[in-house]
Each structure stands twice: as C-alpha cells, then as structure tokens.
Write a protein that holds these residues in place. Sequence first.
Motif, PDB file in Angstrom:
ATOM      1  N   LYS A 254       1.620  -4.076   6.632  1.00  0.00           N
ATOM      2  CA  LYS A 254       0.607  -2.758   6.953  1.00  0.00           C
ATOM      3  C   LYS A 254      -0.578  -3.350   7.743  1.00  0.00           C
ATOM      4  O   LYS A 254      -0.600  -2.701   9.154  1.00  0.00           O
ATOM      5  N   GLU A 255      -1.231  -4.463   7.529  1.00  0.00           N
ATOM      6  CA  GLU A 255      -2.276  -4.740   8.428  1.00  0.00           C
ATOM      7  C   GLU A 255      -1.710  -5.328   9.670  1.00  0.00           C
ATOM      8  O   GLU A 255      -2.733  -5.173  10.842  1.00  0.00           O
ATOM      9  N   GLU A 256      -0.440  -5.912   9.798  1.00  0.00           N
ATOM     10  CA  GLU A 256      -0.046  -6.208  11.077  1.00  0.00           C
ATOM     11  C   GLU A 256       0.575  -4.966  11.827  1.00  0.00           C
ATOM     12  O   GLU A 256       1.357  -5.258  13.013  1.00  0.00           O
ATOM     13  N   GLY A 257       0.594  -3.994  11.428  1.00  0.00           N
ATOM     14  CA  GLY A 257       0.984  -2.709  12.109  1.00  0.00           C
ATOM     15  C   GLY A 257       2.406  -2.431  11.849  1.00  0.00           C
ATOM     16  O   GLY A 257       2.988  -1.787  12.870  1.00  0.00           O
ATOM     17  N   ILE A 258       3.196  -2.733  10.886  1.00  0.00           N
ATOM     18  CA  ILE A 258       4.262  -2.599  10.375  1.00  0.00           C
ATOM     19  C   ILE A 258       4.541  -0.882  10.373  1.00  0.00           C
ATOM     20  O   ILE A 258       3.632  -0.249   9.798  1.00  0.00           O
ATOM     21  N   ASP A 259       5.671  -0.387  10.792  1.00  0.00           N
ATOM     22  CA  ASP A 259       5.934   1.093  10.762  1.00  0.00           C
ATOM     23  C   ASP A 259       6.539   1.511   9.552  1.00  0.00           C
ATOM     24  O   ASP A 259       6.583   2.505   8.990  1.00  0.00           O
ATOM     25  N   CYS A 260       7.675   0.602   9.181  1.00  0.00           N
ATOM     26  CA  CYS A 260       8.686   0.985   8.163  1.00  0.00           C
ATOM     27  C   CYS A 260       9.035  -0.221   7.390  1.00  0.00           C
ATOM     28  O   CYS A 260       9.255  -1.339   7.982  1.00  0.00           O
ATOM     29  N   ILE A 261       9.110  -0.063   5.915  1.00  0.00           N
ATOM     30  CA  ILE A 261       9.321  -1.267   5.040  1.00  0.00           C
ATOM     31  C   ILE A 261      10.406  -0.544   4.145  1.00  0.00           C
ATOM     32  O   ILE A 261      10.356   0.429   3.447  1.00  0.00           O
ATOM     33  N   GLU A 262      11.988  -1.396   4.502  1.00  0.00           N
ATOM     34  CA  GLU A 262      12.960  -0.886   3.448  1.00  0.00           C
ATOM     35  C   GLU A 262      12.851  -2.107   2.239  1.00  0.00           C
ATOM     36  O   GLU A 262      12.618  -3.212   2.594  1.00  0.00           O
ATOM     37  N   LEU A 263      13.231  -1.543   1.068  1.00  0.00           N
ATOM     38  CA  LEU A 263      13.156  -2.487   0.216  1.00  0.00           C
ATOM     39  C   LEU A 263      14.584  -2.629  -0.605  1.00  0.00           C
ATOM     40  O   LEU A 263      15.626  -1.539  -0.498  1.00  0.00           O
ATOM     41  N   CYS A 264      15.160  -3.810  -1.022  1.00  0.00           N
ATOM     42  CA  CYS A 264      16.675  -3.679  -1.611  1.00  0.00           C
ATOM     43  C   CYS A 264      16.540  -2.809  -3.061  1.00  0.00           C
ATOM     44  O   CYS A 264      15.542  -2.817  -3.551  1.00  0.00           O
ATOM     45  N   GLY A 265      17.712  -2.672  -3.426  1.00  0.00           N
ATOM     46  CA  GLY A 265      17.531  -1.616  -4.663  1.00  0.00           C
ATOM     47  C   GLY A 265      17.094  -2.366  -5.837  1.00  0.00           C
ATOM     48  O   GLY A 265      16.908  -1.560  -6.768  1.00  0.00           O
TER      49      GLY A 265
END
Length: 95
Positions: free
Chosen positions: A45-56
Amino acid sequence: MKFAYLIMDKIFDSNKDRASIHNGVSQIIGVSDIEEACKIAKELKEEGIDCIELCGGFREENVRKIINVTENKVAVGFVVHLEEQEDIYKKLFGK
C-alpha cells in the motif's frame, strides 16, 4: 495499474520468495502466514500498489484482515473455486 498476487503457505519467506515482471508493475510474493501477509500488504500500500489478489488459502476472514490493514484503499480480491471441485481441493490442500 500496479498489481500483486500473494500466495500463502508455511514454506514461503517473503524476503526470498518474490518475482516481478514489467519492472515491478506486477508481482507475486509468497508469505508464510497471515501476519506476514498483513505486513507485506501494508508495505505494498505504501509503495502505491493498486490491487492485491490473494490465493484461496487466505479464506474470507483473512481477506478482511488484508482489507483492514490497507485501510480499504487498495482493491483486494481472492481466488475461489467452483463447488463442483470441492472434493479435488480438499484432497489437494487437506481442508
């Protein structure tokens, strides 16, 4: 868009288990548990990521933890499977 996919299993160490393409625009990071995942999600988040997807493997309750640690300012999704494959997944992951 900057994107990261987190996979979780006790064998992973986020310091070593990382890969990226397009100069870090898309990343995959292995984390050992939800605590490490939360730490990495905050950093992303601090690095400016827009989207995080997580494994099931995160399950819904842990997805909510990631949403909370990113202050609901990052799009967070997670991989699920169709019900007709439940037996295959139980055999594969033991859950």
